[in-house]
Design an enzyme around this catalytic site. Structure first.
Site, PDB file in Angstrom:
ATOM      1  N   ILE A 126      12.660  -2.568-103.724  1.00 33.39           N
ATOM      2  CA  ILE A 126      13.531  -2.103-102.625  1.00 33.39           C
ATOM      3  C   ILE A 126      14.995  -2.182-103.072  1.00 33.39           C
ATOM      4  O   ILE A 126      15.462  -3.242-103.460  1.00 33.39           O
ATOM      5  CB  ILE A 126      13.361  -2.967-101.353  1.00 33.39           C
ATOM      6  N   LYS A 195      17.104 -15.142-103.322  1.00 32.73           N
ATOM      7  CA  LYS A 195      17.310 -13.727-103.017  1.00 32.73           C
ATOM      8  C   LYS A 195      18.244 -13.565-101.808  1.00 32.73           C
ATOM      9  O   LYS A 195      19.104 -12.688-101.785  1.00 32.73           O
ATOM     10  CB  LYS A 195      15.962 -13.042-102.749  1.00 32.73           C
TER      11      LYS A 195
HETATM   12  N1  HSE Z   1       7.547 -14.238-107.537  1.00 30.08           N
HETATM   13  C1  HSE Z   1       8.307 -13.199-106.938  1.00 30.08           C
HETATM   14  C2  HSE Z   1       7.627 -12.795-105.641  1.00 30.08           C
HETATM   15  C3  HSE Z   1       8.413 -12.051-107.865  1.00 30.08           C
HETATM   16  O1  HSE Z   1       6.470 -13.154-105.445  1.00 30.08           O
HETATM   17  O2  HSE Z   1       8.249 -12.139-104.823  1.00 30.08           O
HETATM   18  C4  HSE Z   1       9.422 -11.011-107.455  1.00 30.08           C
HETATM   19  O3  HSE Z   1      10.706 -11.539-107.358  1.00 30.08           O
END
Ligand code: HSE
Length: 391
Positions: A126, A195
């Site tokens: 995304i 994130k």
């Molecule tokens: N481990 C991460 C997830 C990978 O499951 O979203 C993608 O950032």
């Protein structure tokens, strides 16, 4: 369009995904000249491209782009920093590293004139970061709410939809290449938190340290909690949220949340991610896509590489705003708290209680708690056999 000669660090799930995706791309003039790996083993790539010497790529004048897709956040930080200082543009997927070092790396970009792109680091396929940077350049953004981790969403989907148990669902997420090498980061909410920190920089111009933000994962979910949700027609999702408070400050958290079927993220299942953007004048917008896995994330890295070939840079526009909102934890949310030992209740300072249940093994309270109070117990919370979910 600039010709890109790539030095790649890491040839794991995403590195291999990128290798395949790049071969299919017809628009970008990019070639991988060298791949730096940690271990000497058989790989699906010509041996001539491989090196174990980290400095080879950094000191190679023919390489003008470094793509960093390794696990280790500290190593990644040194590679990215050196690459920028050595005059190379960089693409990174390392959310942990970025969340910890973004402030310094923004400064280095300014001084070196190079570009560091990392749309691949948040929400896999995304394109959330570039959108926040380019489209939402006003201060009328109210909140961003998302499922930002594919693995935990995959696990919750197996539990809710397929009645699987937690450990076999986690094992599957690992086998499918969704989970981090240390899957605790996925299930304890850390990956979502990193994130969210990156997203907040591009949404509100704020750099908040992950340590200051309330985080609770899905690792302590029990059948009792799942049944509670199901009886009410709800699902439990691991939600990351940044929102403006009534007083105009900005608050962030990552926590399991009870989601109603009217909410956009209710139907975000498996390893998919979903992000709801709320603004003052456009109500809600929704972005949906695969959040983990070799090809979805490899495609996001390719998109960053393509952006570099057009000399794209994040401008961090919102950091230049005259009036940036301040970060606060002073916000009260309604929580469901399931506890098994009555004594554990003493840790939780409810402002108001709406519902209480006492059973034989499991008990719960639903009521309001201020995030400041939860931050105060963040060191004891992981050791308590309780489950918290935002209602
Ligand atoms: N481990 C991460 C997830 C990978 O499951 O979203 C993608 O950032």
């Amino acid at each position: 369009m600039k010709k890109l000669n790539i030095g790649l660090y890491g040839f794991g799930v995403v590195g291999q995904g990128l290798y395949v995706v790049l071969q299919k791309s017809k628009t970008v003039d990019a070639k991988i000249l060298s791949v730096c790996v940690k271990h000497d083993k058989e790989r699906k790539i010509s041996r001539e491209l491989l090196t174990r010497d980290q400095n080879k790529i950094l000191n190679d004048p023919a390489i003008n782009v470094v793509v960093e897709l390794i696990d280790d956040a500290e190593e990644a930080y040194h590679i990215v920093k050196k690459a920028l200082l050595n005059g190379k543009d960089v693409v990174s997927g390392n959310k942990k590293m970025l969340a910890a070092h973004l402030e310094e790396l923004i400064q280095i970009q300014k001084e070196s004139g190079r570009s560091l792109l990392y749309d691949a680091s948040a929400c896999g396929s995304i394109p959330i970061i570039r959108n926040l940077e380019e489209y939402y350049d006003n201060d009328l953004l109210n909140s961003i709410t998302g499922i930002l981790n594919g693995s935990s969403n995959y696990i919750l989907t197996q539990i809710f939809k397929r009645n699987k148990d937690y450990s076999s669902a986690l094992k599957e997420a690992q086998e499918l290449g969704f989970a981090e090498s240390n899957p605790n980061l996925d299930i304890n909410g850390s990956d979502s938190l990193y994130k969210l920190v990156i997203i907040t920089t591009h949404a509100f111009g704020l750099l908040v340290s992950p340590d200051e933000i309330f985080r609770f994962g899905i690792d302590k979910i029990q059948n009792f909690d799942v049944q509670f949700a199901k009886e009410k027609g709800l699902k439990i999702k691991l939600v990351a949220k940044v929102m403006k408070t009534e007083t105009g400050e900005v608050s962030l958290f990552v926590a399991p949340s009870f989601v109603r079927k009217e909410e956009y993220i209710f139907n975000v299942e498996e390893e998919y991610n979903g992000v709801v953007i709320e603004g003052e004048f456009y109500e809600k917008q929704f972005m949906f896509g695969k959040g983990a896995g070799a090809f979805p994330t490899g495609s996001a890295v390719l998109s960053d590489i393509t952006a570099l070939s057009h000399n794209y840079k994040y401008e961090y526009k919102k950091q230049k705003y005259f009036k940036r909102p301040a970060f606060t934890n002073s916000v009260s949310l309604t929580f469901y708290l399931r506890y098994n030992r009555k004594d554990d209740l003493r840790y939780f300072d409810f402002e108001e209680v709406y519902e209480q249940y006492t059973g034989r093994g499991s008990n719960y309270v639903i009521g309001k708690i201020n995030l400041e109070k939860l931050i105060k117990i963040k060191d004891v919370l992981p050791g308590l056999p309780v489950f918290l979910g935002v209602m």
